[in-house]
Write a protein that holds these residues in place. Structure first.
Motif, PDB file in Angstrom:
ATOM      1  N   ARG A 134       0.833  -1.210   0.000  1.00 55.87           N
ATOM      2  CA  ARG A 134       0.000   0.000   0.000  1.00 55.87           C
ATOM      3  C   ARG A 134       0.865   1.256   0.000  1.00 55.87           C
ATOM      4  NH1 ARG A 134      -2.757  -2.861   3.903  1.00 55.87           N
ATOM      5  NH2 ARG A 134      -2.206  -1.385   5.554  1.00 55.87           N
ATOM      6  N   THR A 135       1.958   1.218   0.756  1.00 57.56           N
ATOM      7  CA  THR A 135       2.871   2.359   0.796  1.00 57.56           C
ATOM      8  C   THR A 135       3.501   2.582  -0.571  1.00 57.56           C
ATOM      9  OG1 THR A 135       3.376   1.952   3.124  1.00 57.56           O
ATOM     10  CG2 THR A 135       4.933   3.319   1.902  1.00 57.56           C
ATOM     11  N   ARG A 136       3.908   1.488  -1.211  1.00 60.53           N
ATOM     12  CA  ARG A 136       4.522   1.593  -2.539  1.00 60.53           C
ATOM     13  C   ARG A 136       3.534   2.177  -3.550  1.00 60.53           C
ATOM     14  NH1 ARG A 136       8.815  -0.180  -5.355  1.00 60.53           N
ATOM     15  NH2 ARG A 136       8.514  -0.614  -7.573  1.00 60.53           N
ATOM     16  N   ARG A 137       2.289   1.697  -3.494  1.00 54.46           N
ATOM     17  CA  ARG A 137       1.274   2.223  -4.421  1.00 54.46           C
ATOM     18  C   ARG A 137       1.017   3.699  -4.176  1.00 54.46           C
ATOM     19  NH1 ARG A 137      -1.290  -2.980  -3.660  1.00 54.46           N
ATOM     20  NH2 ARG A 137      -2.633  -2.107  -2.034  1.00 54.46           N
ATOM     21  N   ALA A 138       1.023   4.104  -2.910  1.00 51.62           N
ATOM     22  CA  ALA A 138       0.797   5.515  -2.580  1.00 51.62           C
ATOM     23  C   ALA A 138       1.931   6.385  -3.127  1.00 51.62           C
ATOM     24  CB  ALA A 138       0.668   5.690  -1.070  1.00 51.62           C
ATOM     25  N   VAL A 139       3.172   5.910  -2.990  1.00 51.28           N
ATOM     26  CA  VAL A 139       4.315   6.666  -3.502  1.00 51.28           C
ATOM     27  C   VAL A 139       4.262   6.726  -5.028  1.00 51.28           C
ATOM     28  CG1 VAL A 139       6.826   6.732  -3.704  1.00 51.28           C
ATOM     29  CG2 VAL A 139       5.773   6.141  -1.519  1.00 51.28           C
ATOM     30  N   GLN A 140       3.934   5.607  -5.657  1.00 55.26           N
ATOM     31  CA  GLN A 140       3.814   5.585  -7.119  1.00 55.26           C
ATOM     32  C   GLN A 140       2.755   6.564  -7.597  1.00 55.26           C
ATOM     33  OE1 GLN A 140       3.195   1.334  -7.614  1.00 55.26           O
ATOM     34  NE2 GLN A 140       5.151   1.136  -8.688  1.00 55.26           N
ATOM     35  N   ALA A 141       1.636   6.623  -6.890  1.00 61.98           N
ATOM     36  CA  ALA A 141       0.556   7.537  -7.270  1.00 61.98           C
ATOM     37  C   ALA A 141       1.013   8.984  -7.136  1.00 61.98           C
ATOM     38  CB  ALA A 141      -0.670   7.281  -6.399  1.00 61.98           C
ATOM     39  N   GLU A 142       1.770   9.285  -6.083  1.00 64.46           N
ATOM     40  CA  GLU A 142       2.271  10.655  -5.890  1.00 64.46           C
ATOM     41  C   GLU A 142       3.257  11.023  -6.994  1.00 64.46           C
ATOM     42  OE1 GLU A 142       4.766  13.415  -2.684  1.00 64.46           O
ATOM     43  OE2 GLU A 142       4.334  11.308  -2.212  1.00 64.46           O
ATOM     44  N   ILE A 143       4.140  10.081  -7.322  1.00 63.57           N
ATOM     45  CA  ILE A 143       5.104  10.332  -8.393  1.00 63.57           C
ATOM     46  C   ILE A 143       4.377  10.567  -9.722  1.00 63.57           C
ATOM     47  CG2 ILE A 143       6.920   9.281  -9.812  1.00 63.57           C
ATOM     48  CD1 ILE A 143       7.827   7.793  -7.249  1.00 63.57           C
ATOM     49  N   ALA A 144       3.416   9.710 -10.020  1.00 64.24           N
ATOM     50  CA  ALA A 144       2.687   9.820 -11.291  1.00 64.24           C
ATOM     51  C   ALA A 144       1.944  11.150 -11.380  1.00 64.24           C
ATOM     52  CB  ALA A 144       1.723   8.656 -11.435  1.00 64.24           C
ATOM     53  N   ALA A 145       1.297  11.563 -10.292  1.00 63.37           N
ATOM     54  CA  ALA A 145       0.543  12.824 -10.302  1.00 63.37           C
ATOM     55  C   ALA A 145       1.474  14.014 -10.504  1.00 63.37           C
ATOM     56  CB  ALA A 145      -0.241  12.968  -9.001  1.00 63.37           C
ATOM     57  N   THR A 146       2.605  14.003  -9.799  1.00 61.11           N
ATOM     58  CA  THR A 146       3.569  15.102  -9.918  1.00 61.11           C
ATOM     59  C   THR A 146       4.172  15.138 -11.315  1.00 61.11           C
ATOM     60  OG1 THR A 146       4.110  14.960  -7.570  1.00 61.11           O
ATOM     61  CG2 THR A 146       5.704  16.079  -8.987  1.00 61.11           C
ATOM     62  N   ALA A 147       4.570  13.967 -11.813  1.00 60.12           N
ATOM     63  CA  ALA A 147       5.171  13.897 -13.146  1.00 60.12           C
ATOM     64  C   ALA A 147       4.188  14.358 -14.215  1.00 60.12           C
ATOM     65  CB  ALA A 147       5.635  12.474 -13.429  1.00 60.12           C
ATOM     66  N   MET A 148       2.928  13.938 -14.100  1.00 58.42           N
ATOM     67  CA  MET A 148       1.933  14.321 -15.093  1.00 58.42           C
ATOM     68  C   MET A 148       1.759  15.838 -15.119  1.00 58.42           C
ATOM     69  SD  MET A 148       0.211  12.788 -17.416  1.00 58.42           S
ATOM     70  CE  MET A 148       0.093  11.088 -16.841  1.00 58.42           C
ATOM     71  N   ARG A 149       1.768  16.458 -13.941  1.00 59.09           N
ATOM     72  CA  ARG A 149       1.661  17.918 -13.880  1.00 59.09           C
ATOM     73  C   ARG A 149       2.841  18.563 -14.608  1.00 59.09           C
ATOM     74  NH1 ARG A 149       3.986  21.251 -10.478  1.00 59.09           N
ATOM     75  NH2 ARG A 149       4.382  19.670  -8.869  1.00 59.09           N
ATOM     76  N   LEU A 150       4.042  18.067 -14.367  1.00 53.99           N
ATOM     77  CA  LEU A 150       5.227  18.613 -15.027  1.00 53.99           C
ATOM     78  C   LEU A 150       5.183  18.374 -16.533  1.00 53.99           C
ATOM     79  CD1 LEU A 150       8.008  17.555 -12.472  1.00 53.99           C
ATOM     80  CD2 LEU A 150       7.100  19.855 -12.855  1.00 53.99           C
ATOM     81  N   PHE A 151       4.737  17.185 -16.933  1.00 52.52           N
ATOM     82  CA  PHE A 151       4.637  16.894 -18.368  1.00 52.52           C
ATOM     83  C   PHE A 151       3.685  17.859 -19.050  1.00 52.52           C
ATOM     84  CE2 PHE A 151       5.479  12.158 -17.307  1.00 52.52           C
ATOM     85  CZ  PHE A 151       6.857  12.374 -17.338  1.00 52.52           C
ATOM     86  N   LEU A 152       2.542  18.117 -18.406  1.00 56.52           N
ATOM     87  CA  LEU A 152       1.543  19.001 -19.011  1.00 56.52           C
ATOM     88  C   LEU A 152       2.006  20.452 -19.010  1.00 56.52           C
ATOM     89  CD1 LEU A 152      -1.759  17.460 -17.590  1.00 56.52           C
ATOM     90  CD2 LEU A 152      -0.803  17.200 -19.886  1.00 56.52           C
ATOM     91  N   GLU A 153       2.800  20.824 -18.006  1.00 49.95           N
ATOM     92  CA  GLU A 153       3.285  22.208 -17.927  1.00 49.95           C
ATOM     93  C   GLU A 153       4.444  22.462 -18.886  1.00 49.95           C
ATOM     94  OE1 GLU A 153       4.347  22.903 -13.874  1.00 49.95           O
ATOM     95  OE2 GLU A 153       2.267  23.006 -13.165  1.00 49.95           O
ATOM     96  N   HIS A 154       5.361  21.497 -18.982  1.00 55.01           N
ATOM     97  CA  HIS A 154       6.615  21.723 -19.722  1.00 55.01           C
ATOM     98  C   HIS A 154       6.776  20.862 -20.964  1.00 55.01           C
ATOM     99  CE1 HIS A 154       7.762  24.048 -16.210  1.00 55.01           C
ATOM    100  NE2 HIS A 154       7.590  22.980 -15.438  1.00 55.01           N
ATOM    101  N   GLY A 155       5.899  19.870 -21.135  1.00 54.98           N
ATOM    102  CA  GLY A 155       6.033  18.954 -22.252  1.00 54.98           C
ATOM    103  C   GLY A 155       6.741  17.676 -21.818  1.00 54.98           C
ATOM    104  N   PHE A 156       6.354  16.575 -22.431  1.00 53.33           N
ATOM    105  CA  PHE A 156       6.916  15.282 -22.031  1.00 53.33           C
ATOM    106  C   PHE A 156       8.410  15.211 -22.319  1.00 53.33           C
ATOM    107  CE2 PHE A 156       8.089  10.892 -23.109  1.00 53.33           C
ATOM    108  CZ  PHE A 156       7.793  10.275 -21.901  1.00 53.33           C
ATOM    109  N   GLU A 157       8.804  15.576 -23.532  1.00 51.57           N
ATOM    110  CA  GLU A 157      10.205  15.450 -23.924  1.00 51.57           C
ATOM    111  C   GLU A 157      11.100  16.374 -23.112  1.00 51.57           C
ATOM    112  OE1 GLU A 157      10.935  13.093 -25.787  1.00 51.57           O
ATOM    113  OE2 GLU A 157       9.030  12.615 -26.772  1.00 51.57           O
ATOM    114  N   ALA A 158      10.592  17.555 -22.717  1.00 52.82           N
ATOM    115  CA  ALA A 158      11.412  18.536 -22.017  1.00 52.82           C
ATOM    116  C   ALA A 158      11.567  18.244 -20.527  1.00 52.82           C
ATOM    117  CB  ALA A 158      10.824  19.936 -22.200  1.00 52.82           C
TER     118      ALA A 158
END
Length: 200
Positions: A14-38
């Motif tokens: 459960r802890t691992r899934r929670a960390v993965q979810a936090e990483i995914a949410a943060t990364a998705m925000r950065l991807f949408l703000e700056h672009g995936f490749e950048a």
């Protein structure tokens, strides 16, 4: 080791899934703000407050972060298909299951459009997405083979595989049309048009 959900092993999961979810949410925000490749893995790790090495314990690549939920989406799609009435024809059952999957996604229409646009714009993401979609075919195959009603044999599996592959291709074509129209085309109508073209 305790494998019960409430035991040490279950807690770690459960802890691992929670960390993965936090990483995914943060990364998705950065991807949408700056672009995936950048956006780099280093930026994602820094934004979350972990080391790059720790990040790689959860996700091996940026593509894995974006597409990590594709396997789960495949299971959701399979469950939605199996929940359809047993006598419902294959095309109708697949259409309803695909619609249920889209409705289950935890995104606003605006964010879903951005995310889907990002997937279509990146060759590396597109390639990995198509690879994972092949796994969806295998998940959906047994139900569609049963709906075709023929006895289990090579040709029945062939027909079921072709039907599932066509339905997923129609879904992909409809989604791409929706993205290219900046969300103005109705996705369900686009899917129906694609299916009509295949079945004509």
């Amino acid at each position: 080791m305790n494998d019960r959900e409430g035991g040490p092993s279950g807690l770690r999961q459960r802890t691992r899934r929670a960390v993965q979810a936090e990483i995914a949410a943060t990364a998705m925000r950065l991807f949408l703000e700056h672009g995936f490749e950048a956006t780099t893995m280093e930026q994602i790790a820094s934004e979350i407050g972990i080391s790059r090495r720790s990040l790689f314990r959860y996700f091996g690549t940026k593509e894995d972060i974006v597409l990590g939920d594709h396997a789960e989406n495949g299971r959701t799609l399979k469950a939605a298909l199996e929940a359809r009435p047993a006598d419902e024809p294959p095309w109708e059952a697949l259409r309803a299951a695909l619609k249920a999957l889209v409705e289950s996604l935890p995104y606003t229409p605006e964010d879903f459009l951005k995310i889907t646009g990002m997937l279509h714009a990146s060759p590396s993401l597109r390639g990995r997405q198509l690879e994972k979609r092949q796994q969806w075919t295998e998940l959906l195959l047994p139900d569609i083979a049963r709906r075709l009603g023929a006895t289990a044999n090579t040709m029945n599996e062939l027909r079921a595989r072709a039907l599932v592959a066509c339905a997923l291709a129609c879904s992909e074509a409809a989604t791409e049309t929706w993205v290219r129209s900046n969300g103005t085309v109705d996705m369900e109508r686009a899917f129906d048009e694609a299916v009509a073209a295949v079945r004509a």
